[in-house]
Every structure is written in C-alpha cells, then in structure tokens.
Design a protein around this motif. Structure first.
Motif, PDB file in Angstrom:
ATOM      1  N   ARG A  40       0.858  -1.191   0.000  1.00 22.43           N
ATOM      2  CA  ARG A  40       0.000   0.000   0.000  1.00 22.43           C
ATOM      3  C   ARG A  40       0.891   1.237   0.000  1.00 22.43           C
ATOM      4  O   ARG A  40       2.078   1.162   0.266  1.00 22.43           O
ATOM      5  CB  ARG A  40      -0.919  -0.003   1.235  1.00 22.43           C
ATOM      6  CG  ARG A  40      -0.163   0.048   2.554  1.00 22.43           C
ATOM      7  CD  ARG A  40      -1.014  -0.289   3.746  1.00 22.43           C
ATOM      8  NE  ARG A  40      -1.369  -1.690   3.749  1.00 22.43           N
ATOM      9  CZ  ARG A  40      -0.545  -2.652   4.199  1.00 22.43           C
ATOM     10  NH1 ARG A  40       0.666  -2.355   4.655  1.00 22.43           N
ATOM     11  NH2 ARG A  40      -0.920  -3.907   4.176  1.00 22.43           N
ATOM     12  N   ARG A  41       0.312   2.377  -0.315  1.00 20.67           N
ATOM     13  CA  ARG A  41       0.977   3.679  -0.279  1.00 20.67           C
ATOM     14  C   ARG A  41       2.361   3.662  -0.927  1.00 20.67           C
ATOM     15  O   ARG A  41       3.373   4.027  -0.307  1.00 20.67           O
ATOM     16  CB  ARG A  41       1.062   4.186   1.158  1.00 20.67           C
ATOM     17  CG  ARG A  41      -0.307   4.542   1.722  1.00 20.67           C
ATOM     18  CD  ARG A  41      -0.219   5.028   3.138  1.00 20.67           C
ATOM     19  NE  ARG A  41      -0.209   3.939   4.101  1.00 20.67           N
ATOM     20  CZ  ARG A  41      -1.280   3.204   4.442  1.00 20.67           C
ATOM     21  NH1 ARG A  41      -2.448   3.448   3.876  1.00 20.67           N
ATOM     22  NH2 ARG A  41      -1.191   2.232   5.326  1.00 20.67           N
ATOM     23  N   PRO A  42       2.444   3.259  -2.199  1.00 22.42           N
ATOM     24  CA  PRO A  42       3.753   3.189  -2.869  1.00 22.42           C
ATOM     25  C   PRO A  42       4.418   4.541  -3.047  1.00 22.42           C
ATOM     26  O   PRO A  42       5.647   4.631  -3.044  1.00 22.42           O
ATOM     27  CB  PRO A  42       3.426   2.540  -4.220  1.00 22.42           C
ATOM     28  CG  PRO A  42       1.980   2.851  -4.453  1.00 22.42           C
ATOM     29  CD  PRO A  42       1.343   2.844  -3.098  1.00 22.42           C
ATOM     30  N   VAL A  43       3.613   5.589  -3.223  1.00 24.42           N
ATOM     31  CA  VAL A  43       4.201   6.923  -3.411  1.00 24.42           C
ATOM     32  C   VAL A  43       4.970   7.350  -2.162  1.00 24.42           C
ATOM     33  O   VAL A  43       6.079   7.892  -2.246  1.00 24.42           O
ATOM     34  CB  VAL A  43       3.108   7.947  -3.760  1.00 24.42           C
ATOM     35  CG1 VAL A  43       3.662   9.368  -3.723  1.00 24.42           C
ATOM     36  CG2 VAL A  43       2.526   7.649  -5.141  1.00 24.42           C
ATOM     37  N   LEU A  44       4.404   7.105  -1.001  1.00 22.60           N
ATOM     38  CA  LEU A  44       5.084   7.453   0.248  1.00 22.60           C
ATOM     39  C   LEU A  44       6.363   6.634   0.399  1.00 22.60           C
ATOM     40  O   LEU A  44       7.428   7.172   0.760  1.00 22.60           O
ATOM     41  CB  LEU A  44       4.153   7.204   1.431  1.00 22.60           C
ATOM     42  CG  LEU A  44       4.714   7.548   2.818  1.00 22.60           C
ATOM     43  CD1 LEU A  44       5.030   9.038   2.912  1.00 22.60           C
ATOM     44  CD2 LEU A  44       3.730   7.133   3.906  1.00 22.60           C
ATOM     45  N   SER A  75       1.693   5.169   8.921  1.00 23.36           N
ATOM     46  CA  SER A  75       2.635   5.225   7.804  1.00 23.36           C
ATOM     47  C   SER A  75       3.311   6.585   7.729  1.00 23.36           C
ATOM     48  O   SER A  75       4.525   6.681   7.505  1.00 23.36           O
ATOM     49  CB  SER A  75       1.912   4.923   6.490  1.00 23.36           C
ATOM     50  OG  SER A  75       1.459   3.589   6.462  1.00 23.36           O
ATOM     51  N   GLY A  76       2.530   7.644   7.922  1.00 22.86           N
ATOM     52  CA  GLY A  76       3.108   8.984   7.890  1.00 22.86           C
ATOM     53  C   GLY A  76       4.111   9.202   9.003  1.00 22.86           C
ATOM     54  O   GLY A  76       5.176   9.792   8.791  1.00 22.86           O
ATOM     55  N   VAL A  77       3.790   8.701  10.191  1.00 28.03           N
ATOM     56  CA  VAL A  77       4.699   8.859  11.338  1.00 28.03           C
ATOM     57  C   VAL A  77       5.986   8.077  11.103  1.00 28.03           C
ATOM     58  O   VAL A  77       7.099   8.589  11.334  1.00 28.03           O
ATOM     59  CB  VAL A  77       4.008   8.406  12.637  1.00 28.03           C
ATOM     60  CG1 VAL A  77       5.006   8.355  13.783  1.00 28.03           C
ATOM     61  CG2 VAL A  77       2.860   9.344  12.980  1.00 28.03           C
ATOM     62  N   ILE A  78       5.854   6.833  10.641  1.00 26.98           N
ATOM     63  CA  ILE A  78       7.045   6.010  10.389  1.00 26.98           C
ATOM     64  C   ILE A  78       7.903   6.647   9.302  1.00 26.98           C
ATOM     65  O   ILE A  78       9.141   6.693   9.415  1.00 26.98           O
ATOM     66  CB  ILE A  78       6.641   4.587  10.003  1.00 26.98           C
ATOM     67  CG1 ILE A  78       5.939   3.897  11.181  1.00 26.98           C
ATOM     68  CG2 ILE A  78       7.851   3.777   9.570  1.00 26.98           C
ATOM     69  CD1 ILE A  78       5.345   2.545  10.830  1.00 26.98           C
ATOM     70  N   ALA A  79       7.264   7.150   8.242  1.00 24.95           N
ATOM     71  CA  ALA A  79       8.015   7.807   7.175  1.00 24.95           C
ATOM     72  C   ALA A  79       8.767   9.026   7.702  1.00 24.95           C
ATOM     73  O   ALA A  79       9.938   9.250   7.363  1.00 24.95           O
ATOM     74  CB  ALA A  79       7.073   8.211   6.043  1.00 24.95           C
ATOM     75  N   ALA A  80       8.116   9.803   8.560  1.00 25.02           N
ATOM     76  CA  ALA A  80       8.765  10.987   9.125  1.00 25.02           C
ATOM     77  C   ALA A  80       9.946  10.601  10.010  1.00 25.02           C
ATOM     78  O   ALA A  80      11.003  11.246   9.979  1.00 25.02           O
ATOM     79  CB  ALA A  80       7.749  11.808   9.918  1.00 25.02           C
ATOM     80  N   VAL A  81       9.770   9.533  10.789  1.00 28.57           N
ATOM     81  CA  VAL A  81      10.861   9.073  11.654  1.00 28.57           C
ATOM     82  C   VAL A  81      12.040   8.588  10.806  1.00 28.57           C
ATOM     83  O   VAL A  81      13.211   8.885  11.111  1.00 28.57           O
ATOM     84  CB  VAL A  81      10.367   7.947  12.587  1.00 28.57           C
ATOM     85  CG1 VAL A  81      11.534   7.293  13.304  1.00 28.57           C
ATOM     86  CG2 VAL A  81       9.373   8.509  13.601  1.00 28.57           C
TER      87      VAL A  81
END
Length: 696
Positions: free
Chosen positions: A298-302, A533-539
């Motif tokens: 899921r969320r390949p762009v991120l 997902s957003g939090v993990i990406a930011a971390v």
C-alpha cells in the motif's frame, strides 16, 4: 440449488469476472498512456542498451570502430521502434477497449490486503511471525551496534529469522491465491516522472570525484578522441603494457559514452556528465519506482519518497548505496546496483506470477545490460538470481527456476568466461587488494548505528511488510541468501573459490535496500492505519537527516555549484586544462599525483607518469615500471626526500620531458633545474604552479 444459493453464486461471479469493456475515450487513453510511461521508458532502455552491448561485443569480431557500431545501433533502434509502434497500432485497432493491467484493479488496497491476509493463512501462522519479528529486530539491533558483541550473535539471529520467514512465506504461497496488485495510476506515474527529472537536473550541479573515474571516464575520453576501443593499457602506456586484469573490455557503457561524444562532436567527459548522466538518473529513479510500486502492499508513493530521501541523505561513506547512486551512476557499477538490481526483481516477480515469455525475454535483456555495465554483474547477478530461483524451487516451480537462471546468467557468465580464456585470469594482486569479512561487509554497506539498524530492519523485517505471496517469498529468499553470506567464514570461502575477494563486499547489493527501507513505512498498524505510515516515514527521513551525511555535504566529498559542472575538483580541473594547453615537448608529464589522477579525463593525449597508484598493484612491484612511477610521484608531491640520482634515472627511463610542481615545492623546483629542465610557464594563485621542460 436454492434461489438464494444461485443469487450468491451469480454475485460471486460478478465480483471475480473481468470488468466489462468500455469505449476508450480520449481522456482514458491519455491517462493509460501516462500511467504506462515508467514501464515503457525503462523496458525500452533495457532492450536498447542490451542491443548496443551485443553489437559492441560483436564488433570485436569485425574490427569495427566504436562510431560505426554506434551508428549501426541507432539505425537498429529506429527500425525496432517503428516495428513496435506498428504492432501497437495494430493491436489498438483489434482491441475495442483499452489495454488492461495484468491484474484487475477492482478492490481498494485495504480491501485487497484484508482478503489476502485471510486467504494466505496469516492468522494461523501469527505466532510464528511474532517469533520471526523478534529475532529479526534483535538481529538488526545487534548488527547495527558497533560494539564488543561478537558478530556471530546477529548472524545467527538473522539466519533464524530469515529461515523461519522463508518457511512461513512458502506456506502462505502454497495455500493462498495470487495477491492483488493495483496498476500504476496516471497521477502516480506523473509523480515518479517529475521526481526522476528533478533528480536528473540535480545531477548536473554536484560533483563527487571518484578515484576510479580516471579509468571509466578516461576510457570514454580515449574512445571519443581516437575512435578506438583500448583493449590493452591506455593509462600508463599507449597500448604497450597489458590491460588491467580486473577490468577486461567486457563492459560497454564507457565506449557508449565515448561514441556518443564523438557522434555529437563534444568532449567525452561532457557527453558522460552532461548528456548520459541525466538520462541514467531518470532511468534509475524509475527503476526504483517500479520495484517499490510492485512490492509495496500500500501507499507506494510514500514508500518511494522515503527511498529517494535515503539515497540523498545517506551518502557520506564511500560504500553507502547513496554514494553509488547519483554521484556515480555514470560508472557502470553505480547503474548496476541502482537500476539493474531493482528492475531484475521486478522482472523476476512478473515472470514468477505470469510465466510470460515477454517477461523472460526482459530478464535476458537485462542480464545483457548488466554485462555491459560492469563485470561485477558476473558475481552479484548469480547470487541474486540464485535467491529468486530458490524461492521458485521451494514452491515446486523448478522449471521456472531453471529457465530464469539460464536466461539471466548465460550472457554475463559466458562473457566473463570468454574474456578470461582470451585474456587470462585475474591476477591475485588485483583480485585480492582488499577483503571485508561478514561484519565488515554489513557495516560497510548497511552502515552502523541507527542507520545500520534501519538497514537491518529492511533486510530481516522486509518479508513481513512486503506485498504478500510472490514478492514476499522473493524478499524472504533474498534475506535468507544474504543471511547465509553473513555467517562467518562464508565470504572467505567464496573469495577463495572465486579469486575476487576484493569485490565481495558488494554482495548486499542484491537486496535493493533503498526500496526495502522505503517499504518499511507501509507497515499496517490497525488502530492508526494511514497515520502510522506517515509517522514512520517521518521518523525514517528524520533519522536519515540526523544520522546520515547528505549528498550535497562536503562530508560526502561533493562540490555543489550554481551551474552544471564536471565531476572533478574544480580547481584541479582548471590546472590540468592549463597544463594541457602548454607548449610541451613530446613525452610524459610529471605533476602532483592529484592532478595526474584526472589528466586522462581531460585529454587522452596528455600522457602522465602515474594516473593512479592503485592500479600499479597489477604490475610487478619490483619492476622499474612500478618503482619509477612511485618515486617520481613522491618527488612531485614533496612527500619525501628522493635522492637526485634516483629521480634522474627514473626521468630518463620513463622519458619525462615536462615537470609541473606547486610553487611551494622548492626542492622539486631546484631539482628540476639541476636535471636539465628550464622553467617555461607559471600559474598564479590559487593553485600557483611552475612548469619546466627538458632542454636536451
């Protein structure tokens, strides 16, 4: 059967039948065309460069000049492109509707994931996945910590985690249906294309000089200026000495760049850095996009964005994957790890799922591309393909495994075997100049500290995050293969058998690590879902920025300018161009080693004493050929006092007719006069130099 049962059956059939064909409007056709651009561009580039590599190798049989080979390649590309367009037009006339993706896009990503997990028995094996997760996390943490803990601890933990993961994914593959896969949307394709263009543009303004550029770019400059492929040594001599055994004339990328410069009428280095590099950057980014999109649940762009951030922010170390991306894509090995590896996983995934002959053809074409990029492919590609073949064998697909292995390995292995039969084996000194054991290999490529832990999580936890069934099984098999190689003693054995210990630290390249790191942010935490997902990406991105060294930092040995630049230290480049323009007598030029190291990149006719001392290891260390160059290099650098008689003898044996030294090296200036040289040119600061020429 009851009426209710019939209704349920009809409803079920309606959910699983292909979507009905609809008239293809202009907007729909346009969106479909845009969505397919990343695939079309990368596949076309693979076929085109594979064709060039085959023509390049065939040209040796007919003694064709590189420019003639390049023109033949251009004609073939035009003909193949026209045939492909004609075939596409014919298919469009026959098919009433737009071309569909291989898998229908009926369900949303969340619905597909939920159904998939239930069908593959994820819940029944949950307890074992938790055991695997615990072992994987412990392996990543202990491997990333640069402390007193023995390497055997993370090696065993990683091996256990990957072995259990392979068994679990095998079971899931056998009992579950094919995983749902949504095709690329037009919006996603536009994002990937725009980002790839931005990366390509940024490549023009950054320079990271590599010591190997004197060979790779120097070879392109030689081809551009002389229209000849240098089979023998072109750095120290003009074809007199034998070539480097570690660099047989198998790779075609340097000759391609030189031929491009000659056809366009521009400098070979300019063709490499101003024309070829941006194109390679676009293709490398799109290759990464295709892997992330193919494997992300899921969320390949991120995930793709996080992967690009990793490549830009984690660059400082000489073996970091970011170092081998944008700063070194023009070196074939950089393009191999950045584009060939992710694309090979994409093609193997497609072949595993579809058994399409077209996908098998692309696997073969990509293996030819790998051969044309770097001889390293003959070592790394068998390990990668072996990992994929193991996954296929585990589920009883032995025929598919054998076909994929045969198609992927025949050309690269065959090219190396033929080269070794004709040119001889790799010298022991050249093949064993360095060696990194399992611990050193991990920490050299996956790094240490927080970044090393993140790399370990991508390696050992990736199979638990990646899209189910085929991608998951392939990732688990790759992790198991890498874990076996990380067992102490395995790399030593492989080095002893292959005789190329110096390049075995590159085995982690099989992982396509940036893509796996990006996919980590797609892990699903039920209470939070998208927010998680957003939090993990930011971390992750924050960790890259805080603990890594960005590409544009001086800590990455990169110069950044507001205008396009060659990938050389700018001040040294100016000095070498100045020396190249002097009225010098024929013979060798002696200068500081940092300047001689980039001289063959400026001109193939600027012959210098020592282009790079590291390449002398392939020649007899007790010969005058080696000793004289080391002596004169130390003399020109002023690093040690060299007796004047030794300098005089070396100057005479090597036919040195011009000496250029920095003005601050007074001993060398005085010695040049005593040797019968006269001063004839001065360069003002910065980089103040004085040049002397022989008066005899």
């Amino acid at each position: 059967m009851s009426k209710a049962g019939n209704s349920a059956l009809v409803a079920n059939e309606q959910r699983t039948d292909p979507l009905p064909e609809r008239p293809a409007g202009l907007t729909h056709r346009l969106r479909s065309a845009v969505a397919s651009l990343p695939r079309l561009l990368t596949d076309a580039a693979v076929v085109a460069f594979a064709l060039y590599t085959v023509l390049y190798h065939a040209a040796f049989l007919f003694a064709l000049r590189p420019s003639a080979t390049f023109l033949i390649w251009l004609v073939c590309c035009v003909v193949l492109g026209a045939l492909r367009l004609a075939l596409a037009f014919r298919r469009a006339r026959v098919a009433p509707g737009p071309e569909r993706d291989a898998v229908q896009e009926g369900a949303t990503a969340e619905q597909a994931t939920t159904a998939e997990q239930g069908a593959t028995g994820w819940g029944r094996a949950r307890r074992w996945w938790w055991v695997t997760l615990a072992a994987a996390v412990l392996a990543a943490v202990t491997a990333g910590l640069d402390g007193p803990m023995p390497w055997g601890v993370p090696a065993v933990l990683g091996l256990v985690a990957s072995a259990v993961a392979v068994l679990l994914t095998r079971r899931a593959w056998l009992v579950g249906p094919e995983a749902a896969y949504r095709g690329t949307s037009a919006g996603q394709a536009v994002y990937a294309l725009v980002l790839s263009v931005l990366v390509a543009v940024s490549s023009l303004f950054m320079a990271r000089n590599s010591r190997d550029d004197v060979f790779y770019v120097g070879k392109s400059v030689w081809v551009a200026e002389r229209d000849l492929v240098p089979v023998r040594d072109f750095l120290f001599t003009e074809g007199v000495a034998p070539g480097l055994t570690t660099q047989p004339p198998i790779s075609s990328i340097e000759v391609f760049a030189g031929s491009l410069g000659r056809i366009l009428g521009i400098h070979g280095a300019a063709a490499t850095w101003y024309v070829l590099l941006p194109v390679l950057a676009v293709l490398a980014v799109l290759a990464l996009w295709r892997l992330v999109h193919r494997w992300a649940p899921r969320r390949p762009v991120l995930a793709f964005t996080v992967a690009i951030a990793y490549l830009y922010l984690v660059v400082g170390d000489d073996a970091a994957l970011g170092t081998f991306h944008l700063p070194r894509l023009y070196e074939g090995k950089g393009m191999f790890v950045s584009a060939v590896v992710p694309l090979m996983w994409v093609y193997l995934t497609d072949w595993f799922e579809s058994r399409s002959r077209a996908k098998l053809f692309l696997i073969g074409a990509l293996s030819v591309v790998a051969t044309g990029l770097s001889s390293t492919s003959a070592i790394i590609l068998p390990i990668l393909v072996g990992a994929a073949a193991l996954a296929m064998l585990l589920v009883g697909r032995w025929r598919d495994a054998l076909l994929a292995a045969a198609v992927a390995l025949t050309y690269p292995v065959g090219a190396v075997v033929v080269a070794r039969l004709l040119l001889g084996s790799v010298s022991s000194a050249g093949g064993e100049t360095q060696f990194f054991d399992a611990e050193g290999t991990y920490r050299r490529t996956l790094l240490v500290g927080v970044l090393g832990i993140i790399g370990g999580l991508a390696l050992w936890c990736g199979p638990m995050v990646i899209r189910r069934r085929t991608p998951q099984l392939l990732a688990a098999s790759a992790a198991l293969t890498m874990s076996v190689l990380f067992v102490p003693g395995v790399l030593e054995l492989l080095g002893a058998v292959s005789g190329v210990s110096a390049v075995l630290w590159r085995v982690p390249w099989i992982l396509a690590l940036p893509g796996l790191i990006g996919i980590l942010c797609t892990v699903q935490v039920p209470p939070l879902r998208r927010l998680a997902s957003g939090v993990i990406a930011a971390v992750l991105v924050g960790s890259f920025a805080f603990f890594g060294v960005p590409m544009w930092s001086t800590g990455s040995f990169v110069e950044v300018r507001p205008y396009p630049i060659w990938k050389l230290p700018q001040q040294r480049q100016k000095l070498v161009f100045w020396m190249e323009g002097l009225d010098r007598p024929s013979g060798l030029l002696l200068a500081p080693t940092t300047l001689m190291r980039i001289s063959p990149i400026i001109s193939s006719r600027l012959r210098v004493v020592m282009p790079r001392d590291g390449y002398l290891v392939e020649y007899d260390p007790n010969s005058d050929f080696v000793k004289d160059r080391l002596t004169l290099g130390a003399f020109a650098d002023g690093t040690r006092d060299v007796p004047l008689p030794e300098v005089a003898a070396a100057v005479q044996r090597l036919d040195v007719t011009t000496i250029c030294v920095y003005s601050g090296n007074r001993k060398a200036r005085s010695a040049a006069v005593e040797l019968g040289f006269e001063e004839f040119a001065r360069h003002k600061a910065p980089g103040a130099m004085r040049c002397f020429r022989h008066t005899g």
